[in-house]
Design a protein around this motif. Structure first.
Motif, mmCIF file in Angstrom:
data_model
loop_
_atom_site.group_PDB
_atom_site.id
_atom_site.type_symbol
_atom_site.label_atom_id
_atom_site.label_comp_id
_atom_site.label_asym_id
_atom_site.label_seq_id
_atom_site.Cartn_x
_atom_site.Cartn_y
_atom_site.Cartn_z
ATOM 1 N N ALA A 24 54.423 -26.990 -1.742
ATOM 2 C CA ALA A 24 53.101 -26.826 -2.176
ATOM 3 C C ALA A 24 52.479 -26.007 -1.502
ATOM 4 O O ALA A 24 52.497 -24.746 -1.898
ATOM 5 N N ARG A 25 52.769 -26.033 -0.287
ATOM 6 C CA ARG A 25 51.502 -25.303 0.555
ATOM 7 C C ARG A 25 52.608 -23.762 1.101
ATOM 8 O O ARG A 25 52.244 -22.088 1.064
ATOM 9 N N ALA A 26 53.572 -24.191 0.693
ATOM 10 C CA ALA A 26 54.460 -22.235 0.805
ATOM 11 C C ALA A 26 54.576 -21.573 -0.964
ATOM 12 O O ALA A 26 54.396 -20.113 -0.965
ATOM 13 N N ARG A 27 54.767 -22.523 -1.827
ATOM 14 C CA ARG A 27 54.556 -22.034 -2.952
ATOM 15 C C ARG A 27 53.222 -20.969 -3.482
ATOM 16 O O ARG A 27 52.880 -20.074 -3.520
ATOM 17 N N ALA A 28 51.767 -22.019 -2.548
ATOM 18 C CA ALA A 28 50.978 -21.551 -2.570
ATOM 19 C C ALA A 28 50.301 -19.888 -2.488
ATOM 20 O O ALA A 28 49.673 -18.892 -2.177
ATOM 21 N N ALA A 29 50.948 -19.983 -0.739
ATOM 22 C CA ALA A 29 51.206 -18.738 -0.159
ATOM 23 C C ALA A 29 51.974 -17.573 -0.599
ATOM 24 O O ALA A 29 51.853 -16.363 0.359
ATOM 25 N N GLY A 30 52.911 -18.168 -1.574
ATOM 26 C CA GLY A 30 53.428 -16.954 -1.898
ATOM 27 C C GLY A 30 54.820 -16.652 -1.523
ATOM 28 O O GLY A 30 55.891 -15.534 -1.133
ATOM 29 N N VAL A 63 48.901 -33.353 -2.280
ATOM 30 C CA VAL A 63 50.481 -34.268 -2.379
ATOM 31 C C VAL A 63 48.721 -35.401 -2.727
ATOM 32 O O VAL A 63 48.357 -35.582 -2.543
ATOM 33 N N GLU A 64 48.641 -35.728 -4.430
ATOM 34 C CA GLU A 64 48.306 -36.790 -4.733
ATOM 35 C C GLU A 64 48.937 -37.550 -5.624
ATOM 36 O O GLU A 64 49.602 -37.330 -5.881
ATOM 37 N N THR A 104 52.681 -26.763 -8.821
ATOM 38 C CA THR A 104 52.080 -26.286 -7.978
ATOM 39 C C THR A 104 52.286 -25.087 -8.875
ATOM 40 O O THR A 104 51.294 -24.168 -8.354
ATOM 41 N N ALA A 105 52.503 -24.760 -10.026
ATOM 42 C CA ALA A 105 52.427 -23.245 -10.790
ATOM 43 C C ALA A 105 51.456 -22.845 -11.357
ATOM 44 O O ALA A 105 50.729 -22.424 -11.548
#
Length: 532
Positions: free
Chosen positions: A424-430, A388-389, A511-512
């Motif tokens: 965002a973490r869950a999106r990055a981890a698929g 998160v930024e 996130t995409a």
């Protein structure tokens, strides 16, 4: 200083009425002389002290009051000093400075008057057991117990501000800075500064860290402070030392705002509530010019009363709206808390039944939420939530600290940011492929989320298609996200209830592409069809 706020103070003194009245009269006379008004007219209780300057006098049994009215092109300044007997050995003193604008004008803020500092220097002024001084009171170890009694007293009316010593600077230098930062609190709060040996003893007496004051910080303790109740801690705002050192002028404004607002909205003590400055009709002036002046005076007084009535109604409506919204939000949070408590108990039973009961109390340390938006932004900058930024305007966010509810809002915003980071973490981890709104509607097991009712995945068509609204939502992002350095951020989270401020957090979900959530705005509600 917030526009239009008056200055109001009231304190009791351990003096008989006659002595209290005489000493107050003497200070008022000095103040009038310094303003170059006719002291002779004042001594003879005449109304006209100078052109466009009038004095009213009241003197029923056990009461002495003066009201100075100074007119200019912007309106009228009312300065009211009252001395009231309560018992044979105790009296009350009240001072009220307020600006009444001309029709269509805006009220001017009242700064701490010189007369207030004179009275605090002249009298031993008290709010219950709290001492009121024009400068901070030094607390050494032998007086810590007294200060703890003051902070926890159920009978005090005014806030208590406690300053801790600085970890690096000489105490006398820091004490000088604290005196400057708290200069606008004279008569509005009792102010104390702990010397280095007293700090540990004070914090020990305040129990857990939720009520303590850290090195170099100033903490404002409101009414009914109770160190035994952990949840009471966030109610008492902290002014961190980095804010004081970075911008002392802004720090002075911030710490003075809440006590001034409380003083403006709080009713007078019962001993002072019935004092009136309405004309008695027994004045002896019969000259035609004086009669005309009196007629104009009454006309102006009527406008003042109408203005005060309208302001009171508006304030009442705003408070009713805030109370309704707060109750609704509290009910929602309580239901969510009850649901989570039941779920935790269920999981604890499963672990215990499966022979893993020792794991129930072996979880990770609890993340302590920030106590202010200043701390929240610092923790974001430090990378505590790596996906998160914050790209928005810090000043707009820090402006929320001018509101009484800011510490609650900071916790709510932090919960939202943590939920965004976990999404965002869950999106990055698929592990998740939908948007943040869907995440909050049905979070995966163990996922951090907030109630979906707080999440708006997009703005209305009217806002999107109306330039004067849409432009406010074109918010900054890195040029790697968009070459223009700005994107439209319609997705937002409701941080506070509806009302005049109704803070919102606007974000862009990248996130995409970059894997990051960009928070482009955290502050008061942006303009829309309801606010503009």
């Amino acid at each position: 200083m917030a526009a239009g706020l008056p200055y109001r103070t009231a304190f009791h003194i351990d003096l008989a009425f006659r002595e209290a009245r005489e000493r107050a009269e003497r200070e008022l006379r000095t103040w009038l002389r310094d303003k170059h008004y006719s002291v002779a007219a004042y001594d003879n209780e005449l109304q006209n002290l100078a052109p466009s300057v009038y004095m009213r006098y009241v003197r029923p049994t056990g009461t002495r009051g003066w009201q100075l009215r100074e007119r200019d092109y912007q309106g009228t300044w009312l300065s009211t000093l009252t001395v009231q007997a309560e018992t044979p050995t105790r009296s009350w003193v009240a001072l009220d400075i307020e600006h009444i604008p001309v029709t269509g004008g805006e009220p001017q803020p009242a700064h701490v008057p010189k007369l207030a500092r004179q009275l605090l220097d002249e009298f031993d002024a008290y709010d219950d057991e709290a001492v009121l001084r024009a400068a901070p009171e030094l607390i050494r170890p032998d007086r810590v117990e007294d200060l703890l009694d003051v902070v926890c007293s159920p009978h005090r009316r005014l806030p208590v501000v406690v300053a801790a010593p600085h970890p690096d600077r000489p105490f006398d230098d820091w004490r000088h800075d604290v005196t400057g930062v708290t200069a606008d609190l004279a008569g509005l709060a009792s102010v104390y500064i702990l010397d280095p040996p007293a700090l540990a003893e004070f914090n020990d007496g305040m129990g857990d860290g939720c009520h303590q004051v850290a090195l170099g910080c100033l903490r404002t303790y409101l009414e009914d402070a109770d160190p035994a109740i952990t949840d009471d801690g966030p109610r008492h705002p902290v002014l961190p030392r980095r804010r004081i050192e970075a911008d002392p002028v802004r720090a002075r404004q911030l710490i003075g705002l809440l006590p001034r607002r409380l003083a403006a909205s709080r009713p007078l003590p019962a001993a002072l509530a019935k004092v009136s400055f309405a004309r008695s009709g027994g004045e002896s002036e019969v000259e035609l010019t004086e009669l005309r002046g009196r007629y104009e005076d009454l006309e102006h007084l009527l406008k003042e009363i109408e203005w005060e009535r309208d302001r009171a109604r508006a304030r009442r409506d705003e408070l009713d709206s805030r109370l309704f919204d707060a109750n609704s939000e509290l009910e929602t949070e309580q239901r969510e808390r009850s649901r989570l408590v039941d779920r935790v108990r269920y999981l604890e039973r499963l672990l215990t039944d499966s022979g893993q009961g020792d794991r129930v109390y072996a979880g990770p340390p609890i993340d302590e939420p920030p106590k202010s938006f200043d701390e929240l932004l610092d923790r974001l900058d430090a990378g505590e939530l790596p996906l998160v930024e914050f790209t928005g305007d810090r000043h707009r966010t820090l402006a929320l600290e001018e509101q009484h509810e800011y510490s609650t809002w900071a916790v709510s915003a932090w919960d939202a940011l943590r939920a965004l980071a976990d999404y965002a973490r869950a999106r990055a981890a698929g592990e998740f492929s939908n948007n943040f709104y869907a995440w909050c509607r049905q979070p995966p097991p163990g996922g951090l989320a907030i109630t979906a009712r707080k999440v708006a995945p997009a703005e209305s068509d009217t806002v999107v298609n109306t330039a004067k609204f849409a432009n406010h939502r074109m918010l900054p992002v890195p040029t790697t996200v968009h070459p223009a350095g700005r994107v439209f951020m319609g997705a937002h989270i409701r941080i506070g209830a509806t009302g005049a401020i109704a803070p919102r957090l606007h974000f862009h979900d990248a996130t995409a592409t970059t894997g990051t959530i960009y928070v482009g705005y955290l502050g008061p509600h942006l303009p829309n069809t309801m606010t503009n």
